[in-house]
Design an enzyme around this catalytic site. Structure first.
Site, PDB file in Angstrom:
ATOM      1  CE  LYS A  22      -2.442   2.802   3.313  1.00 35.09           C
ATOM      2  NZ  LYS A  22      -1.500   3.377   4.249  1.00 35.09           N
ATOM      3  CG  ASN A  23       2.085   2.986   3.514  1.00 34.90           C
ATOM      4  OD1 ASN A  23       0.940   3.323   3.177  1.00 34.90           O
ATOM      5  ND2 ASN A  23       2.426   2.804   4.783  1.00 34.90           N
ATOM      6  NE  ARG A  93      -0.809  12.970   6.434  1.00 36.06           N
ATOM      7  CZ  ARG A  93      -1.310  14.086   6.940  1.00 36.06           C
ATOM      8  NH1 ARG A  93      -2.593  14.231   7.145  1.00 36.06           N
ATOM      9  NH2 ARG A  93      -0.529  15.089   7.233  1.00 36.06           N
ATOM     10  CB  CYS A 117      -4.623   6.790  10.213  1.00 39.21           C
ATOM     11  SG  CYS A 117      -4.935   5.330   9.202  1.00 39.21           S
ATOM     12  NE  ARG A 122      -0.610  11.252   9.630  1.00 40.27           N
ATOM     13  CZ  ARG A 122      -0.924  10.172   8.913  1.00 40.27           C
ATOM     14  NH1 ARG A 122      -2.154   9.688   8.939  1.00 40.27           N
ATOM     15  NH2 ARG A 122      -0.024   9.574   8.146  1.00 40.27           N
ATOM     16  N   PRO A 123       1.784  17.124  11.063  1.00 40.82           N
ATOM     17  CG  PRO A 123       3.752  17.694  12.201  1.00 40.82           C
ATOM     18  CD  PRO A 123       2.591  16.744  12.229  1.00 40.82           C
ATOM     19  CB  ILE A 124       2.563  19.013   5.699  1.00 38.62           C
ATOM     20  CG1 ILE A 124       1.801  20.335   5.754  1.00 38.62           C
ATOM     21  CG2 ILE A 124       1.604  17.842   5.706  1.00 38.62           C
ATOM     22  CD1 ILE A 124       1.066  20.645   4.449  1.00 38.62           C
ATOM     23  CG  ASP A 125       7.146  20.788   9.989  1.00 45.59           C
ATOM     24  OD1 ASP A 125       6.366  19.840  10.180  1.00 45.59           O
ATOM     25  OD2 ASP A 125       8.303  20.821  10.457  1.00 45.59           O
ATOM     26  CD  GLN A 126      11.011  18.975   8.681  1.00 47.41           C
ATOM     27  OE1 GLN A 126      12.095  18.931   8.103  1.00 47.41           O
ATOM     28  NE2 GLN A 126      10.710  19.914   9.562  1.00 47.41           N
ATOM     29  CG  ASP A 305       2.274   1.900   9.581  1.00 49.86           C
ATOM     30  OD1 ASP A 305       1.899   2.777  10.382  1.00 49.86           O
ATOM     31  OD2 ASP A 305       2.692   2.168   8.437  1.00 49.86           O
ATOM     32  NE  ARG A 397      -7.469   5.093   4.098  1.00 57.35           N
ATOM     33  CZ  ARG A 397      -6.530   5.555   4.915  1.00 57.35           C
ATOM     34  NH1 ARG A 397      -6.799   5.838   6.155  1.00 57.35           N
ATOM     35  NH2 ARG A 397      -5.302   5.758   4.481  1.00 57.35           N
TER      36      ARG A 397
HETATM   37  N1  EPU Z   1       6.411  14.849  10.850  1.00 60.61           N
HETATM   38  C1  EPU Z   1       6.682  16.174  11.109  1.00 60.61           C
HETATM   39  N2  EPU Z   1       6.666  17.051  10.048  1.00 60.61           N
HETATM   40  C2  EPU Z   1       6.404  16.654   8.767  1.00 60.61           C
HETATM   41  C3  EPU Z   1       6.119  15.298   8.527  1.00 60.61           C
HETATM   42  C4  EPU Z   1       6.133  14.415   9.595  1.00 60.61           C
HETATM   43  O1  EPU Z   1       6.938  16.567  12.241  1.00 60.61           O
HETATM   44  O2  EPU Z   1       6.421  17.509   7.866  1.00 60.61           O
HETATM   45  C5  EPU Z   1       6.437  13.885  11.976  1.00 60.61           C
HETATM   46  C6  EPU Z   1       5.090  13.215  12.219  1.00 60.61           C
HETATM   47  O3  EPU Z   1       4.252  14.001  13.042  1.00 60.61           O
HETATM   48  C7  EPU Z   1       5.493  11.891  12.849  1.00 60.61           C
HETATM   49  C8  EPU Z   1       6.846  11.587  12.185  1.00 60.61           C
HETATM   50  O4  EPU Z   1       7.300  12.820  11.630  1.00 60.61           O
HETATM   51  O5  EPU Z   1       5.694  12.077  14.213  1.00 60.61           O
HETATM   52  C9  EPU Z   1       6.802  10.554  11.090  1.00 60.61           C
HETATM   53  O6  EPU Z   1       5.801  10.892  10.132  1.00 60.61           O
HETATM   54  P1  EPU Z   1       5.919  10.468   8.592  1.00 60.61           P
HETATM   55  O7  EPU Z   1       5.925  11.700   7.769  1.00 60.61           O
HETATM   56  O8  EPU Z   1       7.042   9.501   8.444  1.00 60.61           O
HETATM   57  O9  EPU Z   1       4.550   9.706   8.357  1.00 60.61           O
HETATM   58  P2  EPU Z   1       3.619   9.782   7.067  1.00 60.61           P
HETATM   59  O10 EPU Z   1       4.448   9.905   5.843  1.00 60.61           O
HETATM   60  O11 EPU Z   1       2.523  10.750   7.303  1.00 60.61           O
HETATM   61  C10 EPU Z   1       3.726   7.233   6.566  1.00 60.61           C
HETATM   62  C11 EPU Z   1       2.752   6.112   6.376  1.00 60.61           C
HETATM   63  C12 EPU Z   1       2.118   5.772   7.713  1.00 60.61           C
HETATM   64  C13 EPU Z   1       3.220   5.400   8.713  1.00 60.61           C
HETATM   65  C14 EPU Z   1       4.286   6.497   8.795  1.00 60.61           C
HETATM   66  C15 EPU Z   1       5.493   6.108   9.623  1.00 60.61           C
HETATM   67  C16 EPU Z   1       1.971   6.447   4.138  1.00 60.61           C
HETATM   68  C17 EPU Z   1       0.878   6.855   3.231  1.00 60.61           C
HETATM   69  N3  EPU Z   1       1.733   6.539   5.441  1.00 60.61           N
HETATM   70  O12 EPU Z   1       2.982   8.324   7.092  1.00 60.61           O
HETATM   71  O13 EPU Z   1       1.349   4.621   7.454  1.00 60.61           O
HETATM   72  O14 EPU Z   1       2.661   5.235  10.012  1.00 60.61           O
HETATM   73  O15 EPU Z   1       4.758   6.803   7.467  1.00 60.61           O
HETATM   74  O16 EPU Z   1       6.072   4.957   9.138  1.00 60.61           O
HETATM   75  O17 EPU Z   1       3.034   6.020   3.686  1.00 60.61           O
HETATM   76  C18 EPU Z   1      -0.440   3.124   7.701  1.00 60.61           C
HETATM   77  O18 EPU Z   1      -0.085   2.582   6.646  1.00 60.61           O
HETATM   78  O19 EPU Z   1      -1.270   2.625   8.488  1.00 60.61           O
HETATM   79  C19 EPU Z   1       0.141   4.419   8.071  1.00 60.61           C
HETATM   80  C20 EPU Z   1      -0.419   5.240   8.915  1.00 60.61           C
END
Ligand code: EPU
Length: 427
Positions: A22-23, A93, A117, A122-126, A305, A397
């Protein structure tokens, strides 16, 4: 409203075949817009997140044609407007990966704030930091994230946190930026490597995916390609846990055992016997379930996960297990549902203390998110009596036919439809 009704007590036995990841696929489908060409993608999982991404592509003017059960042809030659509206972005997402790929293709993109989820903020600052470093201006207006650039120029970007999403999004934009981009402190998950391999097969020049540093030489043109998605590490892990939790014997086929090492190690400690083959792995458990301590971490650590599923299994282990969530601030909400089934779990912030109990009992519970939903199915299998799971759309999903595959292994799970009026009356 649809629900799963699980009869407890099954012991899982037999073989199960794992679907595409999926991811990985949710990053690779948005990446196809970089090609202005025809891509054929194989080993696509049949999950609702993929259906929504196809809908987004079609709305933008791409053609999407199924060539078989797990193969799709996507032609992105004609994209009208680089815009993903709220009505579609809200479901998942990964809709925000169109920001990176459309920015790479058109130098501009507008994508509504994504869904997905709910683990707290869930910030997107990075992501934004990365796009800005490549020369884009980014703003958030009326729920839309807007990014645009005269031209994208390679840059040296150090991520403040290890983020799967930011690594993917910035990689998608940087493949067509002028010059060299260096991304440091990146995520190393198998799906990051899969996306890099997909983009390289389109003509990109990406090195180092799977390590802490990714180096990208921008290219002018990316072409269509044929590519097969890797197997789903988390789907495989979910069956591994289900086999161990029920004291079963399951051969899990179409996996990359290397991707499963962190999960395998903990399940062995908990009492499972593991046999690895080239592309399959067998899990049995004949002895008792034992306590284990786990801390979730970015890859190659134990995946967050898999946290709800393994925590559920440990509810019936001998002794007290401690689970520390090292990625998300708020990923223990499902614990209340397990308590309804008799589990003994205390949560303090990012730590859960699970005291093993003799038995769980069936109860009405909710699937609060995708992996928590899978955990409820495992809990239902481990429990005495009947468990009824609501909000099952979360599970659909991201797992291809989870209940069908579990039933094939000997589970007794039915999907029932309860008329809306009946639900309203009961409230
Ligand atoms: N974070 C920030 N700023 C950002 C982005 C992330 O502070 O700009 C923080 C988040 O708050 C979190 C950490 O960094 O504490 C890791 O977040 P990450 O960005 O790695 O997560 P994601 O990309 O939103 C993906 C998977 C999630 C999985 C996480 C961690 C997808 C679509 N989603 O989420 O998968 O939990 O990586 O491995 O790839 C799932 O499949 O059930 C799922 C939730």
């Amino acid at each position: 409203m649809e629900r799963f009704v699980v009869e407890g007590g099954a012991v899982l036995r037999g073989e199960v075949t794992i679907s595409g990841a999926k991811n990985a696929v949710v990053a690779i489908i948005p990446a196809t817009v970089l090609a202005k060409d025809r891509c054929v993608i194989e080993n696509i999982p049949n999950i609702s997140d993929v259906t929504v991404l196809f809908k987004i592509l079609r709305e933008m003017g791409a053609t999407v044609r199924l060539l078989g059960k797990t193969t799709v042809e996507i032609d992105t030659t004609n994209i009208r407007e680089p815009v993903v509206p709220h009505e579609l972005a809200k479901y998942l997402r990964a809709s925000y990966y169109f920001l990176g790929s459309l920015l790479g293709r058109c130098n501009r993109a507008s994508v509504a704030m994504p869904g997905g989820c709910n683990f707290g903020v869930r910030p997107i600052d990075q992501h934004i930091k990365g796009f800005e470093a490549l020369g884009a201006q980014v703003s958030i207006d009326y729920g839309m994230i807007n990014a645009q650039a005269e031209e994208l120029i390679g840059a040296h970007i150090y991520f403040d946190v290890v983020s799967v999403g930011a690594t993917i999004n910035v990689m998608l934009a940087a493949v067509k930026a002028k010059g060299v981009t260096i991304l440091e402190n990146v995520a190393k998950e198998p799906h990051i490597v899969d996306l890099a391999n997909f983009l390289n097969s389109m003509g990109a020049d990406i090195r180092g995916a799977g390590t802490d540093v990714i180096k990208i030489h921008g290219v002018d043109v990316l072409r269509g390609t044929t590519y097969s998605i890797i197997p789903d590490q988390i789907e495989a892990g979910t069956y591994m846990v289900a086999a161990a939790a029920t004291g079963g014997d399951v051969l899990i086929k179409n996996v990359i055992p290397k991707h499963l090492e962190a999960i395998t190690e903990k399940l062995s400690k908990a009492g499972a016997q593991v046999t690895e083959y080239d592309d399959s792995i067998r899990f049995t458990r004949t002895g008792p379930l034992e306590k284990v301590n786990i801390k979730t971490m970015p890859h190659p650590g134990f995946p967050t996960d898999m946290q709800p599923q393994i925590a559920t299994m440990l509810c019936k282990a001998n002794g007290t297990s401690i689970i520390t969530e090292g990625v998300w601030d708020n990923r223990f909400k499902y614990v209340d549902e397990l308590r309804r089934m008799g589990a003994s779990i205390q949560v303090d912030g990012k730590v859960a203390v699970i005291e093993g109990v003799e038995c769980l009992t069936g109860a009405p519970v909710r699937a609060l998110d995708l992996r928590a939903g899978a955990a409820m199915l495992i809990a239902g299998l481990m429990a005495e009596g009947t468990t009824v799971i609501e909000d099952i759309h979360h599970i659909e999903r991201g797992y291809e036919d989870l209940t069908g595959k579990l039933n094939h292994l000997g589970a007794n799970i039915k999907k029932v439809t309860v008329p809306e009026e009946q639900v309203a009356k009961a409230l």
